[in-house]
Design a protein around this motif. Structure first.
Motif, PDB file in Angstrom:
ATOM      1  N   GLY A  40      -1.293  -0.875 -13.462  1.00 41.87           N
ATOM      2  CA  GLY A  40      -2.075  -2.054 -13.817  1.00 41.87           C
ATOM      3  C   GLY A  40      -1.366  -3.368 -13.536  1.00 41.87           C
ATOM      4  O   GLY A  40      -1.667  -4.375 -14.181  1.00 41.87           O
ATOM      5  N   CYS A  41      -0.449  -3.361 -12.585  1.00 38.41           N
ATOM      6  CA  CYS A  41       0.275  -4.592 -12.248  1.00 38.41           C
ATOM      7  C   CYS A  41      -0.665  -5.582 -11.573  1.00 38.41           C
ATOM      8  O   CYS A  41      -1.630  -5.198 -10.920  1.00 38.41           O
ATOM      9  CB  CYS A  41       1.442  -4.282 -11.318  1.00 38.41           C
ATOM     10  N   ARG A  42      -0.343  -6.851 -11.727  1.00 38.32           N
ATOM     11  CA  ARG A  42      -1.082  -7.921 -11.070  1.00 38.32           C
ATOM     12  C   ARG A  42      -0.084  -8.821 -10.365  1.00 38.32           C
ATOM     13  O   ARG A  42       1.056  -8.933 -10.771  1.00 38.32           O
ATOM     14  CB  ARG A  42      -1.861  -8.742 -12.095  1.00 38.32           C
ATOM     15  N   GLY A  43      -0.551  -9.490  -9.332  1.00 39.90           N
ATOM     16  CA  GLY A  43       0.341 -10.410  -8.628  1.00 39.90           C
ATOM     17  C   GLY A  43       1.350  -9.665  -7.784  1.00 39.90           C
ATOM     18  O   GLY A  43       0.999  -8.826  -6.973  1.00 39.90           O
ATOM     19  N   VAL A  44       2.617  -9.944  -8.020  1.00 43.38           N
ATOM     20  CA  VAL A  44       3.701  -9.399  -7.207  1.00 43.38           C
ATOM     21  C   VAL A  44       4.493  -8.389  -8.029  1.00 43.38           C
ATOM     22  O   VAL A  44       4.814  -8.631  -9.189  1.00 43.38           O
ATOM     23  CB  VAL A  44       4.654 -10.523  -6.751  1.00 43.38           C
ATOM     24  N   SER A  45       4.793  -7.258  -7.436  1.00 53.83           N
ATOM     25  CA  SER A  45       5.713  -6.297  -8.043  1.00 53.83           C
ATOM     26  C   SER A  45       6.558  -5.689  -6.934  1.00 53.83           C
ATOM     27  O   SER A  45       6.235  -5.820  -5.752  1.00 53.83           O
ATOM     28  CB  SER A  45       4.953  -5.199  -8.796  1.00 53.83           C
ATOM     29  N   ARG A  46       7.638  -5.050  -7.338  1.00 58.91           N
ATOM     30  CA  ARG A  46       8.493  -4.355  -6.380  1.00 58.91           C
ATOM     31  C   ARG A  46       8.748  -2.962  -6.928  1.00 58.91           C
ATOM     32  O   ARG A  46       9.135  -2.798  -8.081  1.00 58.91           O
ATOM     33  CB  ARG A  46       9.832  -5.084  -6.230  1.00 58.91           C
ATOM     34  N   ALA A  47       8.495  -1.950  -6.117  1.00 64.64           N
ATOM     35  CA  ALA A  47       8.760  -0.574  -6.526  1.00 64.64           C
ATOM     36  C   ALA A  47       9.992  -0.066  -5.788  1.00 64.64           C
ATOM     37  O   ALA A  47      10.126  -0.256  -4.582  1.00 64.64           O
ATOM     38  CB  ALA A  47       7.554   0.310  -6.222  1.00 64.64           C
ATOM     39  N   ASP A  48      10.876   0.567  -6.530  1.00 67.92           N
ATOM     40  CA  ASP A  48      12.078   1.143  -5.949  1.00 67.92           C
ATOM     41  C   ASP A  48      11.910   2.658  -5.890  1.00 67.92           C
ATOM     42  O   ASP A  48      11.531   3.283  -6.888  1.00 67.92           O
ATOM     43  CB  ASP A  48      13.311   0.798  -6.789  1.00 67.92           C
ATOM     44  N   PHE A  49      12.170   3.214  -4.715  1.00 69.20           N
ATOM     45  CA  PHE A  49      12.022   4.647  -4.500  1.00 69.20           C
ATOM     46  C   PHE A  49      13.340   5.256  -4.068  1.00 69.20           C
ATOM     47  O   PHE A  49      14.204   4.581  -3.509  1.00 69.20           O
ATOM     48  CB  PHE A  49      10.975   4.915  -3.403  1.00 69.20           C
ATOM     49  N   ARG A  50      13.454   6.538  -4.309  1.00 67.41           N
ATOM     50  CA  ARG A  50      14.582   7.334  -3.838  1.00 67.41           C
ATOM     51  C   ARG A  50      14.005   8.477  -3.014  1.00 67.41           C
ATOM     52  O   ARG A  50      12.960   9.018  -3.365  1.00 67.41           O
ATOM     53  CB  ARG A  50      15.343   7.895  -5.040  1.00 67.41           C
ATOM     54  N   PHE A  51      14.666   8.833  -1.934  1.00 64.26           N
ATOM     55  CA  PHE A  51      14.209   9.934  -1.097  1.00 64.26           C
ATOM     56  C   PHE A  51      15.058  11.165  -1.374  1.00 64.26           C
ATOM     57  O   PHE A  51      16.287  11.100  -1.361  1.00 64.26           O
ATOM     58  CB  PHE A  51      14.300   9.567   0.391  1.00 64.26           C
ATOM     59  N   ASP A  52      14.393  12.290  -1.635  1.00 64.32           N
ATOM     60  CA  ASP A  52      15.073  13.559  -1.862  1.00 64.32           C
ATOM     61  C   ASP A  52      14.329  14.630  -1.077  1.00 64.32           C
ATOM     62  O   ASP A  52      13.232  15.030  -1.450  1.00 64.32           O
ATOM     63  CB  ASP A  52      15.086  13.894  -3.355  1.00 64.32           C
TER      64      ASP A  52
END
Length: 73
Positions: free
Chosen positions: A9-21
């Motif tokens: 439910g984010c609005r505007g700007v967000s940043r998602a951090d992911f890890r690859f496995d």
């Protein structure tokens, strides 16, 4: 990233951090570590750098974000 943003439910700007496995099945190896709803806005932060690379004004985007927030309140 957009899926995590919308699911939370984010609005505007967000940043998602992911890890690859590559040992994980069913997620294509991606694990979402966190979603930051207040990403950095300094000249060394990723969001302003991405805007600059796209030749988009940070000031104009911030004005749009503020206007959108005002309309929701």
């Amino acid at each position: 990233t957009l899926g995590a943003h919308r699911a939370l439910g984010c609005r505007g700007v967000s940043r998602a951090d992911f890890r690859f496995d590559d040992r994980l099945e069913g997620t294509e190896g991606l694990v979402c570590l966190e979603v930051n709803t207040q990403p950095g806005m300094t000249e060394t932060s990723l969001f302003p750098q991405a805007l600059a690379a796209a030749d988009v004004s940070l000031g104009a985007v911030i004005a749009q974000l503020v206007e959108s927030a005002v309309q929701r309140s």
